[in-house]
Design a protein around this motif. Structure first.
Motif: not given
Ligand code: ADP
Length: 323
Positions: A22-27, A30, A122, A124-125, A166, A170
């Motif tokens: 996962r990326t930071s963006y995913d955290v 929306l 983008m 990785p987290l 997060f 998940n």
């Protein structure tokens, strides 16, 4: 090793894998808002803006250079307070300080400037987490480069709080495997705790936070029972409007001024298991856990970084040293 250890390791590995894909963006949600403050703003005014918007930190923007200029956090206000303590005759000047003066204030009081780390949204987290542990940053800005102008832009800020939330939301299947207790894994700090009583002044408590380089002080009674926790962010309403004299009032008074939506403090027991802690993280707004015994006496503190460090590094060869 026992089944318990095996399952624990299996859960931790699964979470680490998750953080790597996962990326930071995913955290990020929306849709979200981002309040960015201009570096030329008076520090005094920045306080009102944070309070009005119910936030405790904001990225800074240097409009002359059109560039990201760091992150404003409660540490900066604590620095201003230290400056005021060291140079009490300069109170008029303190009122005129702009956010761009924060670096000069750091220099004047002799604190090391915080390392300005940022990560690309983008990446990785896992990388953002490692970076946070390494620099002890509780939050880091996500900085991207605009394709058209080639300029830096701040997309958002991620915090240890958001990341743990997060993970918790998940990875229910994996956190379920973390059945070892806080005591078994030695999670948190139990020795040399910084505490204060209700009558301590806000300034006393700020000095403790600076000395220990921490952002929360448990407030205990004579029997060491936990009454409350004073947090670095509690400083913000205290100095609103430049009322630095109020810093000599008690932490008890200061905490009574908290916003109505103050999430409260969370406690746990040394026998509580990590799976239960993740359950609490999933459901509540927790910024740390205060470890107490059955009589509510203070035993220790588990910070979000303690949890993050354990989840990322326990059992890795390079373990804690690198963090
Ligand atoms: P916080 O910002 O909540 O202080 P940190 O992650 O910066 O959390 O804490 C750094 C370390 O200091 C952690 O290992 C934590 O357990 C420890 N710590 C936090 N609060 C205290 C305290 N009041 N006294 C002693 N140690 C503390």
């Amino acid at each position: 090793t026992s089944l318990l250890d095996k399952e624990q390791m299996q859960g931790l590995r699964a979470i680490r894998e998750f953080l790597k894909v996962r990326t930071s963006y995913d955290v990020l949600p929306l849709s979200f808002r981002l309040i960015v403050l201009d570096n030329d703003l008076l520090i005094k005014k920045s306080l009102n803006i944070l309070i009005q918007n119910g936030i405790v930190s904001a990225p800074l923007w240097d409009s002359r250079r059109s560039a990201f200029a760091g992150l404003l956090t409660s540490t900066d206000y604590i620095n201003v307070i230290q400056y005021y303590c060291q140079f009490p005759d300069e109170i008029d000047q303190v009122d005129q300080f702009r956010l761009s003066s924060l670096r000069d204030i750091e220099r004047a009081i002799g604190v090391l400037p915080l390392e300005t780390v940022s990560v690309h949204p983008m990446r990785p987290l896992y990388e953002a987490c490692r970076r946070m542990l390494k620099t002890r940053a509780r939050r880091i800005p996500l900085v991207d480069v605009d394709d058209e102008t080639g300029r830096e832009m701040v997309v958002s800020v991620i915090t240890q709080y958001r990341i743990l939330k997060f993970i918790a939301v998940n990875n229910e299947k994996h956190t379920m495997l973390l059945k070892k207790s806080v005591r078994d894994i030695g999670l948190g700090t139990y020795d040399n705790l910084a505490t204060a009583d209700m009558n301590a002044s806000v300034l006393d408590v700020i000095h403790l936070m600076v000395e220990y380089n921490i952002s929360a002080i448990p407030i205990v009674d004579k029997e060491y029972k936990v009454l409350n926790v004073f947090e670095a962010v509690d400083v913000i309403p205290c100095i609103k409007g430049g009322a630095y004299e109020e810093l000599s009032s008690s932490v008890g008074d200061a905490m009574s001024k908290r916003a109505d939506d103050f999430p409260g403090i969370y406690t746990c027991n040394e026998d509580d298991r990590l799976d239960a802690i993740f359950e609490t993280i999933r459901k509540s707004k927790i910024h740390r856990l205060i470890v107490v015994d059955d009589d509510n006496r203070l035993k220790g503190i588990i910070s979000l970084s303690d949890i993050l460090k354990y989840v990322l590094l326990y059992g890795e060869e390079d373990d804690v040293q690198e963090a």
